[in-house]
Design a protein around this motif. Structure first.
Motif, PDB file in Angstrom:
ATOM      1  N   ALA A  65       0.873  -1.349   0.155  1.00  0.00           N
ATOM      2  CA  ALA A  65       0.059  -0.010  -0.093  1.00  0.00           C
ATOM      3  C   ALA A  65       0.897   1.249  -0.028  1.00  0.00           C
ATOM      4  CB  ALA A  65      -1.066  -0.029   0.993  1.00  0.00           C
ATOM      5  N   GLY A  66       2.031   1.177   0.213  1.00  0.00           N
ATOM      6  CA  GLY A  66       3.105   2.232  -0.050  1.00  0.00           C
ATOM      7  C   GLY A  66       3.228   3.055   1.458  1.00  0.00           C
ATOM      8  N   LEU A  67       2.954   2.244   2.462  1.00  0.00           N
ATOM      9  CA  LEU A  67       2.887   3.097   3.661  1.00  0.00           C
ATOM     10  C   LEU A  67       4.119   2.571   4.421  1.00  0.00           C
ATOM     11  CD1 LEU A  67      -0.683   1.980   4.657  1.00  0.00           C
ATOM     12  CD2 LEU A  67      -0.083   4.246   4.341  1.00  0.00           C
ATOM     13  N   VAL A  68       5.002   1.618   3.880  1.00  0.00           N
ATOM     14  CA  VAL A  68       6.079   1.018   4.716  1.00  0.00           C
ATOM     15  C   VAL A  68       7.333   1.051   3.299  1.00  0.00           C
ATOM     16  CG1 VAL A  68       7.101  -0.979   6.114  1.00  0.00           C
ATOM     17  CG2 VAL A  68       5.116   0.121   6.826  1.00  0.00           C
ATOM     18  N   GLN A  69       8.356   1.040   3.942  1.00  0.00           N
ATOM     19  CA  GLN A  69       9.419   0.536   2.924  1.00  0.00           C
ATOM     20  C   GLN A  69      10.392  -0.174   3.846  1.00  0.00           C
ATOM     21  OE1 GLN A  69      11.169   4.176   1.684  1.00  0.00           O
ATOM     22  NE2 GLN A  69      12.419   4.755   3.629  1.00  0.00           N
ATOM     23  N   CYS A  70      10.870  -1.124   2.893  1.00  0.00           N
ATOM     24  CA  CYS A  70      12.055  -2.193   3.408  1.00  0.00           C
ATOM     25  C   CYS A  70      13.275  -1.983   2.914  1.00  0.00           C
ATOM     26  CB  CYS A  70      11.289  -3.665   3.281  1.00  0.00           C
ATOM     27  SG  CYS A  70      12.355  -4.884   3.649  1.00  0.00           S
ATOM     28  N   GLU A  71      14.194  -1.805   3.776  1.00  0.00           N
ATOM     29  CA  GLU A  71      15.641  -1.694   3.367  1.00  0.00           C
ATOM     30  C   GLU A  71      16.565  -2.742   3.937  1.00  0.00           C
ATOM     31  OE1 GLU A  71      18.762   1.397   4.906  1.00  0.00           O
ATOM     32  OE2 GLU A  71      17.387   2.354   3.665  1.00  0.00           O
ATOM     33  N   ARG A  72      17.236  -3.417   2.891  1.00  0.00           N
ATOM     34  CA  ARG A  72      18.300  -4.709   3.461  1.00  0.00           C
ATOM     35  C   ARG A  72      19.536  -4.116   3.912  1.00  0.00           C
ATOM     36  NH1 ARG A  72      16.694  -9.511   4.250  1.00  0.00           N
ATOM     37  NH2 ARG A  72      18.556 -10.281   3.744  1.00  0.00           N
ATOM     38  N   GLN A  73      19.688  -4.368   5.175  1.00  0.00           N
ATOM     39  CA  GLN A  73      21.101  -4.150   5.559  1.00  0.00           C
ATOM     40  C   GLN A  73      21.714  -5.321   6.085  1.00  0.00           C
ATOM     41  OE1 GLN A  73      20.648  -1.355   9.018  1.00  0.00           O
ATOM     42  NE2 GLN A  73      20.689   0.550   7.363  1.00  0.00           N
ATOM     43  N   GLY A  74      22.621  -5.666   5.058  1.00  0.00           N
ATOM     44  CA  GLY A  74      23.375  -7.195   5.300  1.00  0.00           C
ATOM     45  C   GLY A  74      22.092  -8.236   5.599  1.00  0.00           C
ATOM     46  N   ARG A  75      22.118  -8.821   6.439  1.00  0.00           N
ATOM     47  CA  ARG A  75      21.268 -10.137   6.659  1.00  0.00           C
ATOM     48  C   ARG A  75      19.695  -9.579   7.223  1.00  0.00           C
ATOM     49  NH1 ARG A  75      23.593 -15.293   9.128  1.00  0.00           N
ATOM     50  NH2 ARG A  75      21.360 -15.753   8.560  1.00  0.00           N
ATOM     51  N   GLU A  76      19.629  -8.301   7.489  1.00  0.00           N
ATOM     52  CA  GLU A  76      18.617  -7.842   8.246  1.00  0.00           C
ATOM     53  C   GLU A  76      17.682  -6.922   7.213  1.00  0.00           C
ATOM     54  OE1 GLU A  76      18.955  -7.706  12.963  1.00  0.00           O
ATOM     55  OE2 GLU A  76      19.875  -6.095  12.027  1.00  0.00           O
ATOM     56  N   SER A  77      16.463  -7.025   7.469  1.00  0.00           N
ATOM     57  CA  SER A  77      15.806  -5.984   6.781  1.00  0.00           C
ATOM     58  C   SER A  77      15.314  -5.119   7.764  1.00  0.00           C
ATOM     59  CB  SER A  77      14.443  -6.771   6.383  1.00  0.00           C
ATOM     60  OG  SER A  77      14.646  -7.630   5.340  1.00  0.00           O
ATOM     61  N   ARG A  78      15.293  -3.681   7.573  1.00  0.00           N
ATOM     62  CA  ARG A  78      14.914  -2.705   8.512  1.00  0.00           C
ATOM     63  C   ARG A  78      13.499  -2.134   7.783  1.00  0.00           C
ATOM     64  NH1 ARG A  78      18.134  -1.669  12.521  1.00  0.00           N
ATOM     65  NH2 ARG A  78      20.127  -2.773  12.588  1.00  0.00           N
ATOM     66  N   TYR A  79      12.542  -1.885   8.444  1.00  0.00           N
ATOM     67  CA  TYR A  79      11.317  -1.361   8.190  1.00  0.00           C
ATOM     68  C   TYR A  79      11.042   0.393   8.741  1.00  0.00           C
ATOM     69  CZ  TYR A  79      10.478  -5.964   6.928  1.00  0.00           C
ATOM     70  OH  TYR A  79      10.453  -7.252   6.244  1.00  0.00           O
ATOM     71  N   ALA A  80      10.571   1.099   7.721  1.00  0.00           N
ATOM     72  CA  ALA A  80      10.430   2.458   8.008  1.00  0.00           C
ATOM     73  C   ALA A  80       9.043   2.885   7.559  1.00  0.00           C
ATOM     74  CB  ALA A  80      11.334   3.381   7.841  1.00  0.00           C
ATOM     75  N   LEU A  81       8.281   3.924   8.111  1.00  0.00           N
ATOM     76  CA  LEU A  81       7.016   4.398   7.526  1.00  0.00           C
ATOM     77  C   LEU A  81       7.512   5.261   6.407  1.00  0.00           C
ATOM     78  CD1 LEU A  81       4.841   5.617  10.394  1.00  0.00           C
ATOM     79  CD2 LEU A  81       4.809   3.523   9.176  1.00  0.00           C
ATOM     80  N   THR A  82       6.843   5.264   5.173  1.00  0.00           N
ATOM     81  CA  THR A  82       6.844   6.079   3.999  1.00  0.00           C
ATOM     82  C   THR A  82       5.659   7.311   4.397  1.00  0.00           C
ATOM     83  OG1 THR A  82       7.433   4.260   3.017  1.00  0.00           O
ATOM     84  CG2 THR A  82       6.814   6.230   1.475  1.00  0.00           C
ATOM     85  N   PRO A  83       6.092   8.590   4.624  1.00  0.00           N
ATOM     86  CA  PRO A  83       5.297   9.569   4.863  1.00  0.00           C
ATOM     87  C   PRO A  83       4.238   9.949   3.839  1.00  0.00           C
ATOM     88  CG  PRO A  83       7.336  10.512   4.805  1.00  0.00           C
ATOM     89  CD  PRO A  83       7.600   8.867   4.335  1.00  0.00           C
ATOM     90  N   GLY A  84       4.612   9.918   2.564  1.00  0.00           N
ATOM     91  CA  GLY A  84       3.585  10.319   1.404  1.00  0.00           C
ATOM     92  C   GLY A  84       2.401   9.873   1.672  1.00  0.00           C
ATOM     93  N   PRO A  85       2.032   8.666   1.686  1.00  0.00           N
ATOM     94  CA  PRO A  85       0.734   8.137   1.807  1.00  0.00           C
ATOM     95  C   PRO A  85      -0.038   8.747   3.013  1.00  0.00           C
ATOM     96  CG  PRO A  85       1.898   6.433   1.182  1.00  0.00           C
ATOM     97  CD  PRO A  85       3.077   7.599   1.558  1.00  0.00           C
ATOM     98  N   PHE A  86       0.769   8.723   4.072  1.00  0.00           N
ATOM     99  CA  PHE A  86      -0.134   9.500   5.345  1.00  0.00           C
ATOM    100  C   PHE A  86      -0.581  10.707   4.891  1.00  0.00           C
ATOM    101  CE2 PHE A  86       2.140   5.828   6.865  1.00  0.00           C
ATOM    102  CZ  PHE A  86       1.186   5.286   7.666  1.00  0.00           C
ATOM    103  N   LYS A  87       0.287  11.409   4.399  1.00  0.00           N
ATOM    104  CA  LYS A  87      -0.190  12.912   4.000  1.00  0.00           C
ATOM    105  C   LYS A  87      -1.341  13.045   2.912  1.00  0.00           C
ATOM    106  CE  LYS A  87       4.481  14.652   4.646  1.00  0.00           C
ATOM    107  NZ  LYS A  87       5.834  15.296   4.151  1.00  0.00           N
ATOM    108  N   ASP A  88      -1.175  12.187   2.197  1.00  0.00           N
ATOM    109  CA  ASP A  88      -2.341  12.218   0.923  1.00  0.00           C
ATOM    110  C   ASP A  88      -3.709  11.745   1.870  1.00  0.00           C
ATOM    111  OD1 ASP A  88      -0.619  12.499  -0.777  1.00  0.00           O
ATOM    112  OD2 ASP A  88      -0.425  10.276  -1.765  1.00  0.00           O
ATOM    113  N   ILE A  89      -3.533  10.573   2.855  1.00  0.00           N
ATOM    114  CA  ILE A  89      -4.812  10.260   3.419  1.00  0.00           C
ATOM    115  C   ILE A  89      -5.316  11.439   4.364  1.00  0.00           C
ATOM    116  CG2 ILE A  89      -4.749   7.821   2.945  1.00  0.00           C
ATOM    117  CD1 ILE A  89      -3.717   7.342   5.766  1.00  0.00           C
TER     118      ILE A  89
END
Length: 112
Positions: A65-89
């Motif tokens: 839904a575009g609300l979260v983005q995943c970034e790989r760092q080595g063997r781990e995935s790190r998740y963060a909110l994506t602010p754009g869709p929250f501003k839209d809603i």
């Protein structure tokens, strides 16, 4: 961009976001990520009875839904909110709220 109508394009744009947020677990994950820090799956699954696999499935829905983005760092995935869709809603909710306010003002004028 604020919606001007309730066109099918507007509905198609916002429906996946609201659907993703309509689940209690996903809403809880959004709240956990709201501190703007990137968090690992281990952190996000701590203090919950859900498995890491279940949390991952919910994170994928949020990501879709575009609300979260995943970034790989080595063997781990790190998740963060994506602010754009929250501003839209937020803009969409304000737009709908203003329309309701206008409709209620018209009704009030009619009744008085």
């Amino acid at each position: 961009m604020l919606p001007k109508t309730d066109s099918p394009q507007d509905v198609a744009r916002y429906a996946p976001i609201f659907a993703a947020l309509g689940d209690e677990t996903r809403l809880s994950l959004v709240m956990r990520l709201s501190d703007q820090r990137k968090q690992t799956l281990s952190t996000l699954s701590a203090d919950t009875s859900l498995s890491r696999q279940a949390i991952t499935k919910h994170l994928r829905v949020l990501e879709g839904a575009g609300l979260v983005q995943c970034e790989r760092q080595g063997r781990e995935s790190r998740y963060a909110l994506t602010p754009g869709p929250f501003k839209d809603i937020d803009e969409y909710i304000n737009f709908v709220s203003d329309q309701w306010g206008n409709a209620l003002d018209c009704l009030k004028d009619l009744v008085e």
